[in-house]
Design a protein around this motif. Structure first.
Motif, short mmCIF file in Angstrom:
data_model
loop_
_atom_site.label_atom_id
_atom_site.label_comp_id
_atom_site.label_asym_id
_atom_site.label_seq_id
_atom_site.Cartn_x
_atom_site.Cartn_y
_atom_site.Cartn_z
N GLU A 4 0.54 -1.29 -0.07
CA GLU A 4 -0.23 0.06 0.05
C GLU A 4 0.80 1.31 -0.02
O GLU A 4 1.84 1.22 1.02
CB GLU A 4 -0.84 0.12 1.27
N LEU A 5 0.59 2.10 -0.70
CA LEU A 5 1.15 3.22 -1.01
C LEU A 5 1.44 4.19 0.24
O LEU A 5 0.30 4.72 0.52
CB LEU A 5 0.93 4.38 -2.36
N PRO A 6 2.63 4.58 0.68
CA PRO A 6 2.72 5.34 1.73
C PRO A 6 2.51 6.77 1.43
O PRO A 6 2.73 7.22 0.25
CB PRO A 6 4.20 5.28 2.59
N ILE A 7 1.78 7.74 2.27
CA ILE A 7 1.46 9.20 1.90
C ILE A 7 2.76 9.92 1.53
O ILE A 7 2.62 10.46 0.54
CB ILE A 7 0.50 9.69 2.90
N TRP A 8 3.85 9.54 2.21
CA TRP A 8 5.06 10.36 1.71
C TRP A 8 5.67 10.03 0.43
O TRP A 8 6.05 10.83 -0.24
CB TRP A 8 6.15 10.07 3.13
N MET A 9 5.66 8.89 0.19
CA MET A 9 5.94 8.49 -1.15
C MET A 9 5.01 9.05 -2.28
O MET A 9 5.61 9.45 -3.19
CB MET A 9 5.95 6.90 -1.46
N VAL A 10 3.95 9.07 -2.04
CA VAL A 10 3.02 9.84 -3.04
C VAL A 10 2.94 11.27 -3.04
O VAL A 10 3.22 11.75 -4.16
CB VAL A 10 1.46 9.69 -2.74
N MET A 11 3.61 11.97 -1.90
CA MET A 11 3.97 13.32 -1.94
C MET A 11 5.43 13.58 -2.88
O MET A 11 5.68 14.59 -3.64
CB MET A 11 4.37 13.78 -0.47
N ILE A 12 6.29 12.56 -2.76
CA ILE A 12 7.65 12.82 -3.30
C ILE A 12 7.34 12.58 -4.72
O ILE A 12 7.83 13.39 -5.62
CB ILE A 12 8.62 11.77 -2.91
#
Length: 408
Positions: free
Chosen positions: A100-108
């Motif tokens: 599951e995609l972590p939010i911090w990775m989506v932000m990057i």
């Protein structure tokens, strides 16, 4: 129709077909990411940070990106920027297969994609006058606005449908395909390169970066128009975030009412873009810009004066607001393309994008402080009155009036 006319039209529409596809798939992904973040966090702060990440690179790195756009082959920069956007999406899609995609990775990934966009937009704006005759720039700006409007109308519904039946990584793959198509269409077009005397030979990065501001300040009319535009964005951009609030809270609506308002606005933009394409030969560009700002201000003012039962009239106002947008942004872009030498266009467009981007968060902070205290409808009213004032001041500035008379 002469061979020369056929050639520039073929080049322009080849590039913009690819851009339209890429714009549409990117808008779908952007909306899908908003759905994902909302579903996973339900946090307004997370959504605000995601919005900030979207325009921060343009605001911070714009002047530096502009130097690179003017130094190097703009065609390669456009292709490279699209490939960066596609690669960032590919990484996210692959990771989504295993976890599951972590939010911090989506932000990057959003940040990397926005860097690609910050490189792509000034390069595209700087390439257009190399392909299109000067007298056709305003008309082509209208066509560009039309394509953007179609994307704004269709992408929310497409994103909602696809997100309901697919995982996020499948939607990412669609955006990657859009970016690849954009690369191919750009590669098919022969973009003229600047001659040696037009290119910066000293390769002094800081000096070249300052040259963008110097060139802009030398054209006092354009510089004054840019400052007027920054003030306009400072007042207007916070309103963008308040459409759902006024639709649901003040007019006591539902999410469907929010969608109707958004569609009305985008439909107005579509109509405005088509009209600008037809009126591309209109010589009084400052008249169009002034009328656009006035239409926006008057519509906001009326919206702020409406009773809570006046949603139907608000929808008409939204359509008029959207109608006004191409006559401001499209005409201003054409003026810059016409009056700034091609070798400086990358820096100038990046600089103007930075100034506009910096005006947005300042306005958002101001609206956040006052809108809740005085009521969102009153904030629409105050913003509308201020924008009408900007429209009245704009044609009174002598150097701006002269823009329609002075040639490059």
């Amino acid at each position: 129709m002469t061979k020369e006319i056929l050639k520039w039209k073929q080049y322009f529409f080849t590039i913009w077909t690819g851009q339209a596809i890429s714009l549409f798939t990117s808008a779908i992904l952007q909306m899908a990411i908003i759905f994902y973040l909302t579903e996973k966090t339900g946090s307004a702060m997370v959504l605000s940070i995601a919005s900030l990440v979207g325009f921060l690179p343009y605001a911070v790195f714009g002047p530096m990106i502009g130097v690179l756009v003017d130094r190097h082959d703009r065609k390669k920069i456009m292709i490279g920027a699209d490939l960066i956007i596609a690669a960032a999406g590919a990484v996210l899609a692959i990771i989504a297969l295993y976890m599951e995609l972590p939010i911090w990775m989506v932000m990057i990934v959003l940040f990397i994609r926005s860097i690609g966009t910050a490189c792509h937009l000034p390069a595209l704006s700087a390439v257009t006058p190399l392909l299109v005759p000067e007298e056709q720039l305003t008309r082509c700006a209208g066509y560009s606005q039309t394509l953007q409007s179609i994307s704004y109308i269709l992408s929310p519904a497409a994103a909602a449908f696809l997100y309901s039946i697919w995982e996020l990584n499948a939607i990412i793959v669609i955006d990657m395909l859009g970016a690849v198509i954009a690369c191919i269409t750009v590669a098919l077009v022969r973009v003229p390169t600047l001659s040696l005397e037009e290119q910066s030979l000293e390769r002094n990065f800081m000096k070249e970066m300052k040259e963008g501001l110097v060139v802009l300040k030398e054209n006092k009319g354009l510089f004054a128009l840019l400052l007027i535009g920054a003030l306009y964005m400072f007042v207007y951009m916070p309103i963008n975030a308040l459409y759902p609030l006024i639709s649901m809270e003040y007019f006591v609506g539902t999410p469907m009412h929010v969608s109707i308002a958004e569609i009305a606005y985008a439909s107005g933009m579509l109509t405005g873009g088509l009209l600008l394409g037809l009126l591309g030969g209109f010589n009084k560009r400052i008249v169009l810009i002034t009328a656009s700002i006035f239409m926006m201000g008057a519509s906001l003012t009326i919206s702020g004066l409406l009773p809570s039962s006046g949603f139907a009239i608000f929808i008409v106002c939204c359509a008029i607001m959207g109608l006004s947008v191409p006559f401001y942004s499209g005409v201003q872009t054409a003026l810059f393309q016409e009056k700034i030498k091609p070798e400086y266009l990358g820096r100038v467009f990046s600089l103007t994008g930075s100034i506009m981007s910096l005006a947005m968060p300042l306005g958002l902070i101001l609206s956040g402080i006052f809108a809740d205290r005085i009521g969102v409808n009153n904030w629409f009213l105050i913003s509308g009155i201020l924008i009408v004032g900007i429209a009245l001041v704009c044609p009174l500035i002598s150097v701006i009036k002269l823009l329609d008379e002075n040639k490059k």
